[in-house]
Each structure stands twice: as C-alpha cells, then as structure tokens.
Design a protein around this motif. Structure first.
Motif, PDB file in Angstrom:
ATOM      1  N   ALA A 168       0.854  -1.173   0.074  1.00  0.00           N
ATOM      2  CA  ALA A 168       0.050  -0.100   0.108  1.00  0.00           C
ATOM      3  C   ALA A 168       1.125   1.168   0.021  1.00  0.00           C
ATOM      4  O   ALA A 168       0.561   2.373  -0.697  1.00  0.00           O
ATOM      5  CB  ALA A 168      -0.944  -0.093   1.281  1.00  0.00           C
ATOM      6  N   TYR A 169       2.113   1.242   0.624  1.00  0.00           N
ATOM      7  CA  TYR A 169       2.795   2.284   0.461  1.00  0.00           C
ATOM      8  C   TYR A 169       3.416   2.454  -0.742  1.00  0.00           C
ATOM      9  O   TYR A 169       3.594   3.720  -1.179  1.00  0.00           O
ATOM     10  CB  TYR A 169       4.084   2.068   1.861  1.00  0.00           C
ATOM     11  N   VAL A 170       3.882   1.565  -1.467  1.00  0.00           N
ATOM     12  CA  VAL A 170       4.400   1.425  -2.727  1.00  0.00           C
ATOM     13  C   VAL A 170       3.339   2.345  -3.546  1.00  0.00           C
ATOM     14  O   VAL A 170       3.593   3.114  -4.528  1.00  0.00           O
ATOM     15  CB  VAL A 170       4.752   0.404  -3.430  1.00  0.00           C
ATOM     16  N   ASP A 171       2.067   1.741  -3.383  1.00  0.00           N
ATOM     17  CA  ASP A 171       0.899   2.292  -4.255  1.00  0.00           C
ATOM     18  C   ASP A 171       0.625   3.689  -4.024  1.00  0.00           C
ATOM     19  O   ASP A 171       0.334   4.376  -5.146  1.00  0.00           O
ATOM     20  CB  ASP A 171      -0.318   1.462  -4.043  1.00  0.00           C
ATOM     21  N   VAL A 173       2.896   6.035  -3.188  1.00  0.00           N
ATOM     22  CA  VAL A 173       4.020   6.855  -3.748  1.00  0.00           C
ATOM     23  C   VAL A 173       3.736   6.912  -5.444  1.00  0.00           C
ATOM     24  O   VAL A 173       4.050   7.759  -5.922  1.00  0.00           O
ATOM     25  CB  VAL A 173       5.348   5.797  -3.505  1.00  0.00           C
ATOM     26  N   VAL A 174       3.413   5.626  -5.863  1.00  0.00           N
ATOM     27  CA  VAL A 174       3.192   5.733  -7.163  1.00  0.00           C
ATOM     28  C   VAL A 174       2.068   6.580  -7.813  1.00  0.00           C
ATOM     29  O   VAL A 174       2.071   7.353  -8.909  1.00  0.00           O
ATOM     30  CB  VAL A 174       2.680   4.141  -7.763  1.00  0.00           C
ATOM     31  N   SER A 175       0.758   6.706  -6.780  1.00  0.00           N
ATOM     32  CA  SER A 175      -0.197   7.752  -7.233  1.00  0.00           C
ATOM     33  C   SER A 175       0.026   8.888  -6.708  1.00  0.00           C
ATOM     34  O   SER A 175      -0.893   9.958  -7.262  1.00  0.00           O
ATOM     35  CB  SER A 175      -1.417   6.977  -6.218  1.00  0.00           C
ATOM     36  N   ASP A 180       8.684   9.212  -1.515  1.00  0.00           N
ATOM     37  CA  ASP A 180       9.707   8.606  -0.883  1.00  0.00           C
ATOM     38  C   ASP A 180      11.064   9.034  -1.395  1.00  0.00           C
ATOM     39  O   ASP A 180      11.324   9.039  -2.919  1.00  0.00           O
ATOM     40  CB  ASP A 180       9.588   6.930  -1.163  1.00  0.00           C
ATOM     41  N   PRO A 181      12.218   9.370  -0.843  1.00  0.00           N
ATOM     42  CA  PRO A 181      13.406   9.763  -1.320  1.00  0.00           C
ATOM     43  C   PRO A 181      13.972   8.892  -2.299  1.00  0.00           C
ATOM     44  O   PRO A 181      14.671   9.155  -3.216  1.00  0.00           O
ATOM     45  CB  PRO A 181      14.202   9.855  -0.069  1.00  0.00           C
ATOM     46  N   VAL A 182      13.752   7.571  -2.316  1.00  0.00           N
ATOM     47  CA  VAL A 182      14.363   6.528  -3.342  1.00  0.00           C
ATOM     48  C   VAL A 182      13.343   6.222  -4.406  1.00  0.00           C
ATOM     49  O   VAL A 182      13.754   6.402  -5.395  1.00  0.00           O
ATOM     50  CB  VAL A 182      14.978   5.382  -2.483  1.00  0.00           C
ATOM     51  N   LEU A 183      12.304   5.807  -3.835  1.00  0.00           N
ATOM     52  CA  LEU A 183      11.220   5.531  -4.787  1.00  0.00           C
ATOM     53  C   LEU A 183      10.616   6.483  -5.932  1.00  0.00           C
ATOM     54  O   LEU A 183      10.546   6.152  -6.902  1.00  0.00           O
ATOM     55  CB  LEU A 183       9.948   4.568  -4.155  1.00  0.00           C
ATOM     56  N   ARG A 191      11.716   3.965 -14.024  1.00  0.00           N
ATOM     57  CA  ARG A 191      11.406   2.544 -13.350  1.00  0.00           C
ATOM     58  C   ARG A 191       9.952   2.439 -12.994  1.00  0.00           C
ATOM     59  O   ARG A 191       9.463   3.339 -12.795  1.00  0.00           O
ATOM     60  CB  ARG A 191      12.426   2.328 -12.278  1.00  0.00           C
ATOM     61  N   VAL A 192       9.597   1.151 -13.100  1.00  0.00           N
ATOM     62  CA  VAL A 192       8.330   0.994 -12.802  1.00  0.00           C
ATOM     63  C   VAL A 192       8.265  -0.293 -11.764  1.00  0.00           C
ATOM     64  O   VAL A 192       9.079  -1.209 -11.585  1.00  0.00           O
ATOM     65  CB  VAL A 192       7.421   0.228 -13.970  1.00  0.00           C
ATOM     66  N   PRO A 193       7.491  -0.159 -10.589  1.00  0.00           N
ATOM     67  CA  PRO A 193       7.460  -1.203  -9.590  1.00  0.00           C
ATOM     68  C   PRO A 193       6.976  -2.559 -10.158  1.00  0.00           C
ATOM     69  O   PRO A 193       6.076  -2.508 -10.755  1.00  0.00           O
ATOM     70  CB  PRO A 193       6.595  -0.548  -8.536  1.00  0.00           C
ATOM     71  N   VAL A 194       7.430  -3.640  -9.390  1.00  0.00           N
ATOM     72  CA  VAL A 194       7.453  -4.985  -9.982  1.00  0.00           C
ATOM     73  C   VAL A 194       6.373  -5.558  -8.905  1.00  0.00           C
ATOM     74  O   VAL A 194       5.405  -6.322  -8.896  1.00  0.00           O
ATOM     75  CB  VAL A 194       8.265  -5.895 -10.341  1.00  0.00           C
ATOM     76  N   CYS A 195       7.219  -5.554  -7.543  1.00  0.00           N
ATOM     77  CA  CYS A 195       6.642  -6.175  -6.444  1.00  0.00           C
ATOM     78  C   CYS A 195       7.393  -5.911  -5.048  1.00  0.00           C
ATOM     79  O   CYS A 195       8.436  -4.951  -5.472  1.00  0.00           O
ATOM     80  CB  CYS A 195       6.668  -7.752  -6.427  1.00  0.00           C
TER      81      CYS A 195
END
Length: 223
Positions: A168-171, A173-175, A180-183, A191-195
């Motif tokens: 949910a955190y990654v989602d 950040v993507v939205s 996030d400093p790195v993501l 780059r695109v998240p995979v998992c």
C-alpha cells in the motif's frame, strides 16, 4: 567499454561531465563516494573494499561505471547480469550481489541488475544519479537484454509502517499521495514497480522491505 562526455549545469554554469567504466585505479575516489554517501551511523566496514572493487571489475567491467565532474569523481553505479524469472521475482540483496563481490554475475543473463548507486552529496543537484541510470539503459540495449532491475529502498516507509502495508505504501508513492526519497527518484528515472520484497536488506528505515523496480528494453517486443 563505455564513455560518455557531455555538460551538466550548476545553475547557468556548464560543467564538463564524463561517465566511464571504473577500475581499481579509481579506488580512492570510489571510497570517497561511499564515505560521503553513507556516513556514520552507517557501518563503515560495509563500504566497498579494494577487494570488492577488484572483483567487480574482474567479473563485469562493463557494468561498473563512475561519473566525473571537471575531472573529479562524483558518483558511481555497480551492476551485474542475472537470470531473471518474472514468475519468481523474490530474492535478497545478498543472494544477487554476493556481498558486493558479484561472483554471481552470469555472462548469459537476461537482465541487468543494479546493486549499488551512490552520488556525493555536493554533486546531487546536478542529476548525476539519473545520468548513471540512463547509462545502464544504454547497456541494456547494447547487450540486447530484456530489462534493467534493481530493488529500491523505502526509507519513507518508517513513518507509515503502522498504517500501511509495504504494498500500500508503494501504491501511495506511485499515485503521488506520498513521496519517498528513493522510490520517487527511481520513478523519475523511468522505473516501474514490480513487487515488494520482505527481508531484502537489513534496513530499519524500510522495515527491511524493498521495492523491485524495472525498466524494460523498448526494443524488445515480447514483453
């Protein structure tokens, strides 16, 4: 071997920049990059050693790049080739990186994997991290690989771990709901998240999670 020369800008001032393969002769400069990028309390014994740099160059010199600004080493990136199965993406940094010695490098691998990226703080305003990543995209295309992979730390997750799962955190950040400093930096690099990957690295800020993120070779149509 790789060499790119161009100009970066510090405000309106152009600075000569070079991205090239590093060698053991660059060790003192590479160590300075590590020391300034990962200061204490980061364990200093985990910074690249001369033996690790030697092994990286011996096993995959093409994937060992540094950037110079006006002749001064300012950043570096280290990568290797691996066999990647999208059906089984889970792994740890140690499993892939071999503690930085990259004896796990496979010449017939189908993916380029980033194990380290560092830029000295005084040079970060110049966008050198993105230029180093773009240079690895060039290598993916040159070697006709499927993709570039790497796991991004999630240091901002420490502030949200009690409310959000890692996914949910990654989602968020993507939205764009969270940054996030790195993501967020990796998203800006294409780059695109995979998992998400639990226990990827001993990293309290990320709660030991990382987000596997990829860049697919646009010249491969069988994705």
């Amino acid at each position: 071997m790789y060499r790119k020369e161009w100009f970066v800008f510090d405000g309106d001032r152009p600075l000569r920049a070079v991205i090239r393969n590093y060698s053991i002769a660059d060790y003192e400069g590479l160590l300075r990059i590590q020391q300034e990028s990962f200061p204490p309390p980061y364990p200093q014994e985990l910074l690249w050693s001369r033996e690790q740099i030697t092994s990286q160059v011996e096993h995959f010199a093409d994937g060992a790049l540094c950037v110079e600004i006006e002749g001064e080493l300012a950043g570096s990136v280290t990568s290797l080739l691996m066999h990647y199965d999208p059906e089984h993406p889970q792994h740890t940094w140690e499993e892939v990186a071999d503690d930085g010695y990259i004896r796990t490098h496979r010449e017939d691998g189908n993916a380029l994997y980033v194990i380290d990226l560092a830029v000295r703080p005084a040079y970060r305003r110049l966008g050198l991290g993105k230029w180093l990543i773009f240079s690895l995209y060039h290598l993916v295309i040159e070697l006709k690989l499927d993709r570039l992979l790497g796991a991004g730390r999630m240091p901002g997750y420490q502030h949200h771990a009690d409310q959000l799962s890692a996914e949910a955190y990654v989602d968020a950040v993507v939205s764009g709901e969270l940054k996030d400093p790195v993501l967020t930096f990796l998203l800006r690099c294409g780059r695109v998240p995979v998992c998400t990957m639990p226990d990827y690295l001993d990293d309290e800020q990320s709660r030991n999670y990382a987000a596997l993120m990829e860049w697919r070779n646009p010249f491969h149509t069988d994705h």
